[in-house]
Design a protein around this motif. Structure first.
Motif, PDB file in Angstrom:
ATOM      1  N   TYR A   1      17.473  -3.757   1.829  1.00 40.24           N
ATOM      2  CA  TYR A   1      16.884  -5.056   2.143  1.00 40.24           C
ATOM      3  C   TYR A   1      17.302  -6.165   1.192  1.00 40.24           C
ATOM      4  O   TYR A   1      16.579  -7.149   0.993  1.00 40.24           O
ATOM      5  CB  TYR A   1      15.346  -4.941   2.217  1.00 40.24           C
ATOM      6  CG  TYR A   1      14.934  -4.096   3.394  1.00 40.24           C
ATOM      7  CD1 TYR A   1      14.700  -4.664   4.636  1.00 40.24           C
ATOM      8  CD2 TYR A   1      14.853  -2.705   3.279  1.00 40.24           C
ATOM      9  CE1 TYR A   1      14.377  -3.877   5.737  1.00 40.24           C
ATOM     10  CE2 TYR A   1      14.538  -1.909   4.367  1.00 40.24           C
ATOM     11  CZ  TYR A   1      14.303  -2.503   5.591  1.00 40.24           C
ATOM     12  OH  TYR A   1      13.995  -1.714   6.672  1.00 40.24           O
TER      13      TYR A   1
ATOM     14  N   ALA B   1      18.165  -5.228   6.760  1.00 37.95           N
ATOM     15  CA  ALA B   1      18.060  -4.009   5.950  1.00 37.95           C
ATOM     16  C   ALA B   1      19.189  -3.860   4.941  1.00 37.95           C
ATOM     17  O   ALA B   1      19.051  -3.129   3.957  1.00 37.95           O
ATOM     18  CB  ALA B   1      18.007  -2.772   6.843  1.00 37.95           C
TER      19      ALA B   1
ATOM     20  N   SER C   1      16.749   2.754   3.145  1.00 36.02           N
ATOM     21  CA  SER C   1      15.322   3.095   3.114  1.00 36.02           C
ATOM     22  C   SER C   1      14.940   3.519   1.696  1.00 36.02           C
ATOM     23  O   SER C   1      14.543   4.648   1.431  1.00 36.02           O
ATOM     24  CB  SER C   1      15.018   4.210   4.116  1.00 36.02           C
ATOM     25  OG  SER C   1      15.773   5.375   3.824  1.00 36.02           O
TER      26      SER C   1
ATOM     27  N   HIS D   1       9.988  -0.732   2.870  1.00 34.08           N
ATOM     28  CA  HIS D   1      11.182  -0.440   3.665  1.00 34.08           C
ATOM     29  C   HIS D   1      10.835   0.381   4.901  1.00 34.08           C
ATOM     30  O   HIS D   1       9.784   1.029   4.989  1.00 34.08           O
ATOM     31  CB  HIS D   1      12.227   0.295   2.817  1.00 34.08           C
ATOM     32  CG  HIS D   1      11.812   1.642   2.296  1.00 34.08           C
ATOM     33  ND1 HIS D   1      11.699   2.748   3.096  1.00 34.08           N
ATOM     34  CD2 HIS D   1      11.509   2.063   1.030  1.00 34.08           C
ATOM     35  CE1 HIS D   1      11.355   3.800   2.367  1.00 34.08           C
ATOM     36  NE2 HIS D   1      11.217   3.403   1.113  1.00 34.08           N
TER      37      HIS D   1
ATOM     38  N   HIS E   1       9.263  -3.846   7.206  1.00 33.28           N
ATOM     39  CA  HIS E   1      10.122  -3.784   8.389  1.00 33.28           C
ATOM     40  C   HIS E   1       9.965  -2.434   9.078  1.00 33.28           C
ATOM     41  O   HIS E   1      10.015  -1.390   8.420  1.00 33.28           O
ATOM     42  CB  HIS E   1      11.586  -3.980   7.987  1.00 33.28           C
ATOM     43  CG  HIS E   1      12.546  -3.836   9.127  1.00 33.28           C
ATOM     44  ND1 HIS E   1      13.625  -2.976   9.092  1.00 33.28           N
ATOM     45  CD2 HIS E   1      12.594  -4.440  10.347  1.00 33.28           C
ATOM     46  CE1 HIS E   1      14.295  -3.061  10.235  1.00 33.28           C
ATOM     47  NE2 HIS E   1      13.685  -3.933  11.012  1.00 33.28           N
TER      48      HIS E   1
END
Length: 321
Positions: A69, A264, A64, A55, A146
């Motif tokens: 995601y 995300a 996060s 993440h 990402h």
């Protein structure tokens, strides 16, 4: 454990239900908190390849972490991958616990080491997730990340980093990882690493892509202008392709910003370019790329590339070296 039905964005075969199981807790000696992971997997199939998903940072608490995601993790699992998502020490969900821990605030080394710990215990993870035992192919492992997770993926694929604390170059390549996908990853350091956040995150500008030899798909949005780090413009996010040796492929997504359409999280407020169709296309293309990398000779990638990046309404353009 939750079960949901896959959508229409499958690369291979008929949609299958997706199982998601979390948290799996992995004690790691010396880590200030245990490593927690989520696993998403197709309900059927055998010899399943694995994607380790790193993440990013971002302003939200739970995106996060292992809880973020979902748009990508779900669609990749529907494509036939087992997706493993750790909560890195950079997660905002842990900030009150690890603020003063060694390696804060970027935890760049720990983030990469999290993936090695997962691979070391992949058999235990497989046995823990209901209905997954005996279905993973441990020889077919990829990494995806990402933003800051793309930095982590680059290290695992062979990029070096000049440790700001010691001045020495560190390599954390993980040989069990055969290929990767870098999604809106940071680019080069040097003179172009001149934005207002550059001094706070010097480690990002310390990367060296010249040793990132593993196959990788670099995904960059042509509207992803990260002025907080650089005045180079969207091309900065293509650096992992431009500055690394082949074999590499660059997918430039048209009209995409840093969220790449919203990978995300579903309906995340900070997604500036919300586009579910772009996310579905990205999931298809990345799954196809990794499928062909992990199954050499499979036509999945060329087929999806032709479908989605050519014709009257392409989602992006592709170049390779």
């Amino acid at each position: 454990m939750s079960t949901s039905t896959a959508t229409s964005a499958e690369t291979q075969g008929t949609p299958v239900p997706v199982l998601s199981f979390s948290p799996i807790v992995l004690p790691v000696p010396g880590r200030p908190v245990d490593l927690q992971v989520r696993v998403s997997a197709p309900a059927t199939g055998a010899k399943l390849p694995v994607i380790l998903l790193s993440h990013g940072h971002g302003p939200s608490n739970n995106l996060s972490s292992l809880n973020g995601y979902a748009p990508l993790a779900h669609l990749w699992a529907a494509h036939g991958f087992v997706v493993v998502q750790p909560t890195h020490l950079t997660s905002r969900t842990l900030s009150h616990l690890v603020a003063d821990a060694p390696g804060a605030p970027d935890f760049w080394r720990s983030r990469a080491e999290d993936m090695t710990h997962i691979l070391d215990r992949l058999d235990m993870i497989e046995r823990t997730v209901p209905q997954l035992a005996g279905r993973i192919d441990p020889t077919k492992v990829a990494v995806a990340g990402h933003s800051l997770g793309g930095f982590t993926a680059a290290l695992l694929l062979g990029a070096g980093v000049n440790d700001p604390d010691t001045g020495s170059v560190v390599h954390l390549a993980e040989p069990r990882i055969k290929a990767g996908v870098l999604l809106a990853a940071p680019g080069r350091g040097g003179e172009v690493f001149n934005g207002p956040m550059a001094e706070q995150w010097p480690i990002i500008g310390a990367i060296d892509f010249s040793t990132m030899t593993a196959p990788a798909l670099v995904v960059a949005g042509d509207k992803d202008d990260s002025r907080h780090f650089t005045d180079m413009g969207p091309d900065w996010h293509a650096d992992p392709y431009t500055l690394a040796p082949g074999p590499k492929t660059l997918l430039t997504l048209f009209d995409a910003e840093h969220g790449l359409g919203g990978i995300a999280g579903y309906d995340a407020a900070e997604t500036t370019d919300e586009n579910p169709e772009r996310v579905a296309a990205l999931a298809r293309l990345t799954a196809a790329y990794l499928h062909t990398q992990l199954h050499p000779g499979a036509p999945t990638w060329p087929n999806e590339q032709k479908t989605l990046t050519t014709g009257p309404d392409p989602v992006g353009r592709v170049e390779s070296k």
